[in-house]
Design an enzyme around this catalytic site. Structure first.
Site, PDB file in Angstrom:
ATOM      1  N   CYS A  63      -1.584  -1.467  -1.516  1.00 25.38           N
ATOM      2  CA  CYS A  63      -1.793  -2.924  -1.408  1.00 25.38           C
ATOM      3  C   CYS A  63      -0.469  -3.655  -1.207  1.00 25.38           C
ATOM      4  O   CYS A  63      -0.386  -4.620  -0.441  1.00 25.38           O
ATOM      5  CB  CYS A  63      -2.483  -3.458  -2.664  1.00 25.38           C
ATOM      6  SG  CYS A  63      -4.067  -2.681  -2.984  1.00 25.38           S
ATOM      7  N   ARG A 112     -11.122  -2.050   0.726  1.00 23.97           N
ATOM      8  CA  ARG A 112     -10.307  -2.840   1.670  1.00 23.97           C
ATOM      9  C   ARG A 112     -11.223  -3.347   2.778  1.00 23.97           C
ATOM     10  O   ARG A 112     -11.445  -2.669   3.774  1.00 23.97           O
ATOM     11  CB  ARG A 112      -9.178  -1.983   2.248  1.00 23.97           C
ATOM     12  CG  ARG A 112      -8.242  -1.459   1.193  1.00 23.97           C
ATOM     13  CD  ARG A 112      -7.112  -0.618   1.754  1.00 23.97           C
ATOM     14  NE  ARG A 112      -6.552   0.175   0.669  1.00 23.97           N
ATOM     15  CZ  ARG A 112      -5.696  -0.288  -0.238  1.00 23.97           C
ATOM     16  NH1 ARG A 112      -5.266  -1.521  -0.171  1.00 23.97           N
ATOM     17  NH2 ARG A 112      -5.259   0.494  -1.210  1.00 23.97           N
TER      18      ARG A 112
HETATM   19  C1  BEZ Z   1      -3.122   1.284  -3.800  1.00 27.29           C
HETATM   20  O1  BEZ Z   1      -2.139   2.008  -3.778  1.00 27.29           O
HETATM   21  O2  BEZ Z   1      -3.121   0.162  -3.317  1.00 27.29           O
HETATM   22  C2  BEZ Z   1      -4.392   1.815  -4.399  1.00 27.29           C
HETATM   23  C3  BEZ Z   1      -4.676   3.160  -4.259  1.00 27.29           C
HETATM   24  C4  BEZ Z   1      -5.840   3.644  -4.845  1.00 27.29           C
HETATM   25  C5  BEZ Z   1      -6.681   2.802  -5.539  1.00 27.29           C
HETATM   26  C6  BEZ Z   1      -6.389   1.455  -5.637  1.00 27.29           C
HETATM   27  C7  BEZ Z   1      -5.237   0.961  -5.069  1.00 27.29           C
END
Ligand code: BEZ
Length: 237
Positions: free
Chosen positions: A54, A137
């Site tokens: 993110c 997402r």
């Molecule tokens: C992230 O790195 O943004 C992420 C990865 C897995 C689950 C939730 C967020």
């Protein structure tokens, strides 16, 4: 309880009005989509603040924001975190993170707090097979009349391709402005597809025409549309 909320709503679909909501964001309260009338909007969700994928996405999107704004497109983010988490995360990004040459990145587009998951549920962003407690997402492209024009979902593990999202904006606006469709992998400057001829006579004329149109068969005709013409219309340049 979370599942009950998620099941209350029907997933929004392309061609439908964007579901309405009022929400608190890092830039104040917004009424969606009313506040965005006349602009294209990308409403997108991310799973959680203070997570690496993110963070890479927010830095990229914030860096490209001006480019999207020039295409009359505003960005609105959402996660099921609270406002203070959002503020702390965005401050950390600005003050501490340097990534792929991006640093001192200020996120100035609104980030919605959605701790009740109300908005995320309305937009089908909670997909329990992936997570009950985080939004996937999701990307909703909404036109100036508040109609959903494109929906893309990615799983938690995969960062989005923001060049592709920019291409989506250009392709949708090109389709609207020039009454054409865009073929696979289209980029501004590539040939565009003209609507299928309504009668055999028109199709034959097109097949034989020596002008800019090229027909591969009766149902598949393209014409040139130069990059400058596209960008002049879309970016008003
Ligand atoms: C992230 O790195 O943004 C992420 C990865 C897995 C689950 C939730 C967020």
């Amino acid at each position: 309880m979370e599942n009950t909320v998620a099941q209350t709503y029907v997933m929004p679909r392309i061609g439908e009005k964007a579901p309405e909501f009022t929400a608190v964001t890092t830039q104040g309260t917004i009424n969606f989509p009313a506040d965005y009338k006349g602009s294209w909007v990308i409403l997108f969700s991310h799973p959680a603040d203070f997570t690496p994928v993110c963070t890479s996405e927010f830095m990229t999107f914030a860096t490209m924001e001006k480019q999207f704004n020039e295409a009359n497109t505003k960005l609105v983010g959402l996660s099921v975190d609270g406002l203070y988490s959002h503020i702390a995360w965005l401050r950390t990004i600005k003050e501490k993170i340097e990534y792929k040459g991006m640093k001192d990145v200020e996120v100035t587009f609104p980030l919605i707090e959605d701790i009740t998951m109300e908005v995320a549920s309305k937009y089908g962003m909670i997909q329990p097979g992936e997570s009950n407690t985080k939004a996937v997402r999701a990307v909703f492209v909404i036109d100036p009349k508040g109609i959903i024009r494109t929906i893309i979902y990615y799983p938690l593990s995969m960062g989005r391709n923001f060049a592709e999202l920019y291409r989506v904006i250009l392709a949708l606006q090109t389709a609207d402005e020039f009454n054409v469709a865009t073929p696979a992998d289209w980029m501004p400057g590539d040939d565009v597809i003209v609507p299928t001829a309504g009668s055999c006579g028109v199709a034959k004329q097109r097949m034989e025409s020596k002008d800019e149109m090229h027909c591969y068969d009766w149902f598949f005709c393209t014409k040139k549309l130069d990059k400058e013409t596209v960008l002049k219309k879309v970016l008003k340049k």
